[in-house]
Scaffold this motif. Structure first.
Motif, PDB file in Angstrom:
ATOM      1  N   ARG A 249      19.114 -50.708  15.038  1.00 17.01           N
ATOM      2  CA  ARG A 249      18.611 -50.766  13.843  1.00 17.01           C
ATOM      3  C   ARG A 249      18.970 -52.089  13.346  1.00 17.01           C
ATOM      4  O   ARG A 249      17.905 -52.557  12.565  1.00 17.01           O
ATOM      5  CB  ARG A 249      19.470 -49.618  13.002  1.00 17.01           C
ATOM      6  CG  ARG A 249      18.944 -49.653  11.731  1.00 17.01           C
ATOM      7  CD  ARG A 249      19.589 -48.515  10.952  1.00 17.01           C
ATOM      8  NE  ARG A 249      19.140 -48.527   9.668  1.00 17.01           N
ATOM      9  CZ  ARG A 249      19.565 -49.508   8.744  1.00 17.01           C
ATOM     10  NH1 ARG A 249      20.757 -50.364   9.002  1.00 17.01           N
ATOM     11  NH2 ARG A 249      18.921 -49.755   7.346  1.00 17.01           N
TER      12      ARG A 249
ATOM     13  N   GLU B 142      12.484 -45.047   7.445  1.00 18.84           N
ATOM     14  CA  GLU B 142      13.336 -44.216   8.080  1.00 18.84           C
ATOM     15  C   GLU B 142      14.401 -43.342   7.291  1.00 18.84           C
ATOM     16  O   GLU B 142      14.522 -43.593   6.117  1.00 18.84           O
ATOM     17  CB  GLU B 142      14.318 -45.066   8.906  1.00 18.84           C
ATOM     18  CG  GLU B 142      15.350 -45.827   8.200  1.00 18.84           C
ATOM     19  CD  GLU B 142      16.509 -46.473   8.868  1.00 18.84           C
ATOM     20  OE1 GLU B 142      16.896 -46.188   9.922  1.00 18.84           O
ATOM     21  OE2 GLU B 142      16.928 -47.463   8.266  1.00 18.84           O
ATOM     22  N   PRO B 143      14.636 -42.004   7.712  1.00 20.96           N
ATOM     23  CA  PRO B 143      15.464 -41.317   6.875  1.00 20.96           C
ATOM     24  C   PRO B 143      16.789 -42.005   6.857  1.00 20.96           C
ATOM     25  O   PRO B 143      17.368 -42.610   7.801  1.00 20.96           O
ATOM     26  CB  PRO B 143      15.517 -39.931   7.859  1.00 20.96           C
ATOM     27  CG  PRO B 143      15.369 -40.247   9.003  1.00 20.96           C
ATOM     28  CD  PRO B 143      14.193 -41.452   9.184  1.00 20.96           C
ATOM     29  N   VAL B 144      17.481 -41.854   5.626  1.00 20.53           N
ATOM     30  CA  VAL B 144      18.883 -42.502   5.476  1.00 20.53           C
ATOM     31  C   VAL B 144      19.741 -41.646   6.611  1.00 20.53           C
ATOM     32  O   VAL B 144      20.819 -42.716   6.956  1.00 20.53           O
ATOM     33  CB  VAL B 144      19.229 -42.094   4.015  1.00 20.53           C
ATOM     34  CG1 VAL B 144      20.744 -42.562   3.918  1.00 20.53           C
ATOM     35  CG2 VAL B 144      18.477 -43.112   3.144  1.00 20.53           C
ATOM     36  N   HIS B 145      19.777 -40.563   6.956  1.00 18.73           N
ATOM     37  CA  HIS B 145      20.564 -39.961   7.754  1.00 18.73           C
ATOM     38  C   HIS B 145      20.679 -40.464   9.165  1.00 18.73           C
ATOM     39  O   HIS B 145      19.759 -41.283   9.519  1.00 18.73           O
ATOM     40  CB  HIS B 145      20.393 -38.547   7.827  1.00 18.73           C
ATOM     41  CG  HIS B 145      19.120 -38.003   8.529  1.00 18.73           C
ATOM     42  ND1 HIS B 145      19.165 -38.103   9.970  1.00 18.73           N
ATOM     43  CD2 HIS B 145      17.930 -37.512   7.970  1.00 18.73           C
ATOM     44  CE1 HIS B 145      17.627 -37.690  10.138  1.00 18.73           C
ATOM     45  NE2 HIS B 145      17.123 -37.391   9.347  1.00 18.73           N
ATOM     46  N   GLY B 146      22.090 -40.414  10.029  1.00 22.75           N
ATOM     47  CA  GLY B 146      21.992 -40.745  11.208  1.00 22.75           C
ATOM     48  C   GLY B 146      21.740 -39.554  12.110  1.00 22.75           C
ATOM     49  O   GLY B 146      20.806 -38.927  11.997  1.00 22.75           O
TER      50      GLY B 146
ATOM     51  N   PHE C   5      11.122 -45.336  12.057  1.00 22.54           N
ATOM     52  CA  PHE C   5      12.309 -45.258  12.865  1.00 22.54           C
ATOM     53  C   PHE C   5      12.841 -43.719  12.502  1.00 22.54           C
ATOM     54  O   PHE C   5      13.036 -43.241  11.414  1.00 22.54           O
ATOM     55  CB  PHE C   5      13.368 -46.216  12.412  1.00 22.54           C
ATOM     56  CG  PHE C   5      14.476 -46.333  13.250  1.00 22.54           C
ATOM     57  CD1 PHE C   5      14.235 -47.268  14.433  1.00 22.54           C
ATOM     58  CD2 PHE C   5      15.712 -45.896  12.914  1.00 22.54           C
ATOM     59  CE1 PHE C   5      15.302 -47.638  15.181  1.00 22.54           C
ATOM     60  CE2 PHE C   5      16.848 -46.098  13.531  1.00 22.54           C
ATOM     61  CZ  PHE C   5      16.794 -46.755  14.796  1.00 22.54           C
ATOM     62  N   GLY C   6      13.862 -43.173  13.435  1.00 20.21           N
ATOM     63  CA  GLY C   6      14.560 -41.934  13.512  1.00 20.21           C
ATOM     64  C   GLY C   6      15.927 -42.228  13.060  1.00 20.21           C
ATOM     65  O   GLY C   6      16.397 -42.471  11.835  1.00 20.21           O
ATOM     66  N   ALA C   7      16.835 -42.285  13.958  1.00 17.81           N
ATOM     67  CA  ALA C   7      18.241 -42.476  13.555  1.00 17.81           C
ATOM     68  C   ALA C   7      18.863 -42.942  14.852  1.00 17.81           C
ATOM     69  O   ALA C   7      18.402 -42.686  16.106  1.00 17.81           O
ATOM     70  CB  ALA C   7      18.879 -41.272  13.193  1.00 17.81           C
ATOM     71  N   VAL C   8      19.786 -43.822  14.730  1.00 15.29           N
ATOM     72  CA  VAL C   8      20.590 -44.418  15.893  1.00 15.29           C
ATOM     73  C   VAL C   8      22.044 -43.872  15.986  1.00 15.29           C
ATOM     74  O   VAL C   8      22.811 -43.632  14.880  1.00 15.29           O
ATOM     75  CB  VAL C   8      20.600 -45.821  15.836  1.00 15.29           C
ATOM     76  CG1 VAL C   8      21.387 -46.578  14.664  1.00 15.29           C
ATOM     77  CG2 VAL C   8      20.983 -46.521  17.052  1.00 15.29           C
TER      78      VAL C   8
ATOM     79  N   ARG D 156      19.339 -51.527  -1.524  1.00 14.51           N
ATOM     80  CA  ARG D 156      20.360 -52.473  -0.770  1.00 14.51           C
ATOM     81  C   ARG D 156      20.007 -53.513  -0.216  1.00 14.51           C
ATOM     82  O   ARG D 156      18.972 -53.672   0.478  1.00 14.51           O
ATOM     83  CB  ARG D 156      20.670 -51.220   0.649  1.00 14.51           C
ATOM     84  CG  ARG D 156      21.539 -51.782   1.573  1.00 14.51           C
ATOM     85  CD  ARG D 156      21.781 -50.561   2.748  1.00 14.51           C
ATOM     86  NE  ARG D 156      22.537 -51.044   3.513  1.00 14.51           N
ATOM     87  CZ  ARG D 156      22.860 -50.334   4.816  1.00 14.51           C
ATOM     88  NH1 ARG D 156      21.872 -49.054   5.035  1.00 14.51           N
ATOM     89  NH2 ARG D 156      23.754 -50.561   5.653  1.00 14.51           N
TER      90      ARG D 156
ATOM     91  N   LEU E 149      24.381 -49.598  16.816  1.00 11.79           N
ATOM     92  CA  LEU E 149      23.857 -49.961  15.241  1.00 11.79           C
ATOM     93  C   LEU E 149      23.412 -51.547  15.602  1.00 11.79           C
ATOM     94  O   LEU E 149      22.167 -51.631  15.213  1.00 11.79           O
ATOM     95  CB  LEU E 149      24.920 -49.779  14.387  1.00 11.79           C
ATOM     96  CG  LEU E 149      24.482 -49.913  13.040  1.00 11.79           C
ATOM     97  CD1 LEU E 149      23.350 -48.902  12.416  1.00 11.79           C
ATOM     98  CD2 LEU E 149      25.715 -50.047  11.961  1.00 11.79           C
TER      99      LEU E 149
ATOM    100  N   TYR F 155      27.439 -56.971   6.404  1.00 10.39           N
ATOM    101  CA  TYR F 155      26.830 -56.815   7.832  1.00 10.39           C
ATOM    102  C   TYR F 155      26.342 -58.014   8.298  1.00 10.39           C
ATOM    103  O   TYR F 155      25.538 -58.279   9.163  1.00 10.39           O
ATOM    104  CB  TYR F 155      25.608 -55.923   7.432  1.00 10.39           C
ATOM    105  CG  TYR F 155      25.836 -54.352   7.390  1.00 10.39           C
ATOM    106  CD1 TYR F 155      26.853 -53.962   6.385  1.00 10.39           C
ATOM    107  CD2 TYR F 155      25.363 -53.373   8.021  1.00 10.39           C
ATOM    108  CE1 TYR F 155      27.163 -52.751   6.143  1.00 10.39           C
ATOM    109  CE2 TYR F 155      25.568 -52.291   7.896  1.00 10.39           C
ATOM    110  CZ  TYR F 155      26.447 -51.812   7.164  1.00 10.39           C
ATOM    111  OH  TYR F 155      26.735 -50.536   6.713  1.00 10.39           O
TER     112      TYR F 155
ATOM    113  N   ASP G  84      24.897 -49.044   0.989  1.00  9.58           N
ATOM    114  CA  ASP G  84      24.906 -47.601   2.167  1.00  9.58           C
ATOM    115  C   ASP G  84      25.663 -46.623   1.466  1.00  9.58           C
ATOM    116  O   ASP G  84      25.307 -45.347   1.709  1.00  9.58           O
ATOM    117  CB  ASP G  84      25.587 -48.163   3.476  1.00  9.58           C
ATOM    118  CG  ASP G  84      25.165 -47.255   4.403  1.00  9.58           C
ATOM    119  OD1 ASP G  84      24.311 -46.723   4.552  1.00  9.58           O
ATOM    120  OD2 ASP G  84      26.342 -47.137   5.254  1.00  9.58           O
TER     121      ASP G  84
END
Ligand code: GGG
Length: 363
Positions: free
Chosen positions: A95, A284-288, A77-80, A135, A91, A142, A252
């Motif tokens: 994700r 996935e990377p943590v970043h958005g 996965f990339g980022a959403v 996490r 989100l 959530y 997070d």
């Protein structure tokens, strides 16, 4: 020659820089396969879900998206997130739909200090720093329980309730996971994070479960720390940390703090795991999606490539994981860095340098 072991991977680049960094990760994995002397291969299928899909269809992913993904060996996965779609829609529509739909209840977020990257922590220059944020990934803050009402009562009279849901099963499985992880590490130490002084139901349940589970792991040292104190500890005593387990929201925030301390959010990798393997896991990377720099070719691919390394371990390829991680470290040590970590290299240049450092001739 025997046919290669082929892993079926679903790529979901989604939005913004997600597209650029997933492309980088795929290039590195193809380089791993090319150097495997025919032992392994990746069969990719790309899913064009995300904000553009939403603009066309009114949904972030296909209605049967989870069914389409269910049989893959892993999801990359990339980022959403994109300014044209409200964040809670993007989100929850992609994700979180995947994490919760596939019960990926453990989200592993290592905080990695790489050579050649200057950390704002002065101690990082001469101290071995290496910790993992675990996490809880499906419930807590959530859980998605709540509602909005009373909009008609009076002008500005609307009321919203957002409930955090903590189940004993959910707390126990993530806490036990953290203890098992601690047993694989040099420092057998688990820090549990809550805010149980203020939140006396869910978070006290978490604390109680932590105490009960800890009794099964006498070889692992523990501490229970309030989240505000843990934020300070990340900065002031990072050398004391090994495994930090926390709720969905707290972890997070803390993992962003950890990767910022390590130099940049762009460095941080993560794995969303369904440890029972009833469903595919997602890396996935943590970043958005970073709309401010998307499309410029300057996004840091290290977080996404580090996530691809975690995927290799999950696929039963630990040597290949170590090789990719070593190539990342060699690249940052050589000074090939994107601008978020003080360099001027492009996404492609960092990706190529990592591929050049792979040295996987004989894994
Ligand atoms: N690759 C991670 C990603 O896309 N994150 C987007 C985001 O807004 N995440 C918030 C969250 O998961 O708590």
């Amino acid at each position: 020659m025997t046919s290669p072991q082929t892993f079926r991977i679903a790529a979901i680049p989604a939005d913004g820089v997600g597209c650029e960094v997933v492309s980088s990760g795929r290039s590195v994995l193809e380089a791993v396969a090319a150097r495997s002397q025919g032992r392994l291969a990746f069969a990719w299928q790309e899913f064009g879900w995300g904000a553009e899909h939403y603009a066309r269809t009114g949904a972030m992913m296909d209605p049967d998206g989870l069914e389409q993904l269910a049989d893959f060996d892993a999801l990359y996965f990339g980022a959403v997130g994109w300014p044209s779609v409200p964040d809670h829609i993007s989100l929850w529509g992609l994700r979180l739909a995947i994490c919760q739909g596939f019960d990926q209840w453990a989200n592993i977020r290592p905080v990695t200090f790489l050579p050649g990257i200057v950390s704002p922590l002065r101690a990082a220059d001469d101290t071995e720093l290496d910790w993992v944020v675990v996490r809880e990934n499906t419930e807590g803050e959530y859980a998605g329980f709540g509602g909005r009402n009373f909009g008609a009562r009076a002008d500005r009279g609307e009321v919203a309730v957002q409930s955090a849901v903590f189940t004993e099963v959910g707390c126990e499985r993530i806490i036990r996971f953290a203890f098992e992880l601690a047993r694989t590490r040099t420092r057998r130490f688990v820090s549990s994070v809550t805010k149980s002084n203020a939140q006396q139901y869910g978070m006290v349940l978490w604390d109680d479960v932590f105490t009960r589970v800890a009794a099964d792991y006498p070889d692992v040292q523990t501490e229970s720390v309030l989240v505000d104190a843990m934020a300070a500890k990340f900065v002031l005593r990072p050398q004391d940390l090994s495994v930090v387990v926390a709720s969905n929201l707290h972890a997070d925030i803390l993992s962003d703090l950890g990767s910022a301390l390590a130099g940049s959010l762009g460095l941080a990798a993560s794995a969303n795991l369904n440890p029972e393997r009833r469903f595919p896991c997602m890396f996935e990377p943590v970043h958005g999606s970073a709309p401010d720099i998307a499309g410029q070719g300057i996004a840091n691919p290290v977080g996404a490539i580090g996530s691809a390394a975690l995927m290799l371990e999950h696929l039963g390829l630990p040597d290949e994981m170590k090789a990719v991680q070593a190539a990342i470290a060699a690249t940052t040590a050589a000074g090939v860095r994107t601008r978020d970590v003080g360099g001027n290299a492009s996404t492609d240049e960092v990706t190529q340098a990592i591929i050049d450092h792979l040295g996987l001739a004989r894994p």
